[in-house]
Design a protein around this motif. Structure first.
Motif, mmCIF file in Angstrom:
data_model
loop_
_atom_site.group_PDB
_atom_site.id
_atom_site.type_symbol
_atom_site.label_atom_id
_atom_site.label_comp_id
_atom_site.label_asym_id
_atom_site.label_seq_id
_atom_site.Cartn_x
_atom_site.Cartn_y
_atom_site.Cartn_z
ATOM 1 N N ARG A 148 -33.490 -72.978 -26.820
ATOM 2 C CA ARG A 148 -33.607 -71.533 -26.992
ATOM 3 C C ARG A 148 -32.313 -70.883 -27.446
ATOM 4 N NH1 ARG A 148 -35.914 -69.813 -21.305
ATOM 5 N NH2 ARG A 148 -34.427 -71.426 -20.704
ATOM 6 N N THR A 149 -31.189 -71.594 -27.367
ATOM 7 C CA THR A 149 -29.910 -70.978 -27.688
ATOM 8 C C THR A 149 -29.552 -71.069 -29.159
ATOM 9 O OG1 THR A 149 -28.803 -73.043 -27.114
ATOM 10 C CG2 THR A 149 -28.982 -71.359 -25.396
ATOM 11 N N SER A 151 -30.614 -69.596 -31.753
ATOM 12 C CA SER A 151 -30.502 -68.296 -32.421
ATOM 13 C C SER A 151 -29.229 -67.556 -32.041
ATOM 14 C CB SER A 151 -31.717 -67.431 -32.096
ATOM 15 O OG SER A 151 -31.813 -67.227 -30.703
ATOM 16 N N SER A 152 -28.524 -68.039 -31.035
ATOM 17 C CA SER A 152 -27.283 -67.396 -30.602
ATOM 18 C C SER A 152 -26.055 -67.981 -31.281
ATOM 19 C CB SER A 152 -27.112 -67.542 -29.083
ATOM 20 O OG SER A 152 -28.198 -66.985 -28.388
ATOM 21 N N TYR A 153 -26.233 -69.094 -31.976
ATOM 22 C CA TYR A 153 -25.095 -69.816 -32.548
ATOM 23 C C TYR A 153 -25.025 -69.674 -34.056
ATOM 24 C CZ TYR A 153 -24.932 -72.615 -28.185
ATOM 25 O OH TYR A 153 -24.837 -73.039 -26.887
ATOM 26 N N GLU A 154 -23.820 -69.695 -34.578
ATOM 27 C CA GLU A 154 -23.701 -69.885 -36.010
ATOM 28 C C GLU A 154 -24.123 -71.313 -36.322
ATOM 29 O OE1 GLU A 154 -19.599 -69.118 -36.946
ATOM 30 O OE2 GLU A 154 -19.142 -71.249 -37.052
ATOM 31 N N TRP A 201 -24.992 -66.157 -36.597
ATOM 32 C CA TRP A 201 -26.191 -66.284 -35.775
ATOM 33 C C TRP A 201 -27.361 -65.457 -36.295
ATOM 34 C CZ3 TRP A 201 -28.530 -62.217 -33.184
ATOM 35 C CH2 TRP A 201 -27.812 -61.010 -33.169
ATOM 36 N N ASN A 202 -27.076 -64.319 -36.908
ATOM 37 C CA ASN A 202 -28.156 -63.454 -37.381
ATOM 38 C C ASN A 202 -28.318 -63.495 -38.901
ATOM 39 O OD1 ASN A 202 -25.869 -62.110 -38.171
ATOM 40 N ND2 ASN A 202 -26.448 -60.121 -37.312
ATOM 41 N N ASN A 221 -34.584 -67.809 -37.413
ATOM 42 C CA ASN A 221 -34.450 -67.974 -35.967
ATOM 43 C C ASN A 221 -35.795 -67.995 -35.254
ATOM 44 O OD1 ASN A 221 -31.685 -68.201 -36.034
ATOM 45 N ND2 ASN A 221 -31.319 -66.030 -35.597
ATOM 46 N N ASN A 270 -36.626 -71.486 -35.438
ATOM 47 C CA ASN A 270 -35.551 -72.419 -35.068
ATOM 48 C C ASN A 270 -35.231 -73.374 -36.212
ATOM 49 O OD1 ASN A 270 -35.024 -71.367 -32.563
ATOM 50 N ND2 ASN A 270 -35.584 -73.207 -31.417
#
Length: 119
Positions: free
Chosen positions: A27-28, A30-33, A53-54, A74, A77
């Motif tokens: 799940r993480t 989308s939080s990472y480059e 990340w975005n 994202n 994934n």
């Protein structure tokens, strides 16, 4: 923990195009480059491209600027590297990576996918 699996590599003629994909679990993601690297036979692994990340920020290595495009979805994934105007010198194993721990340094890596460009 994030697991990455690349796909989409193959053999293409010079001047052609190819898109490689990176499927992420966890799940993480989308939080990472996310970044792409490549390693040619007998050479060190080199940075290719990175996306925030975005998706709002992207950067490319000079040899691929204007030819390659990095993107991500994202919701799925997924990460992508669209490669156009391919050259024989682009031949390498392409790896995706995420979980930044330093400049161009990442904790999680995929197993790689082979891209071969014939002249």
């Amino acid at each position: 923990q994030v697991q990455l699996v690349e796909s989409g590599g193959g053999l293409v003629q010079a001047g052609g195009s190819l898109r490689v994909s990176c499927a992420a679990s966890g799940r993480t993601f989308s939080s990472y480059e996310m970044a792409w690297f490549r390693q040619a036979p007998g050479k060190e692994r080199e940075f290719v491209a990175v996306i925030s990340w975005n998706g709002g920020s992207k950067d490319y290595a000079d040899p691929v600027k204007g030819r390659f495009a990095i993107s991500r979805d994202n919701a799925k994934n997924m990460g992508y590297l669209q490669m156009n105007s391919l050259k024989p010198e682009d031949t390498a194993v392409y790896y995706c990576a995420t979980g930044r721990v330093g400049v161009r340094r990442y904790l999680y890596w995929g197993q790689g996918t082979q891209v071969t460009v014939s002249s």
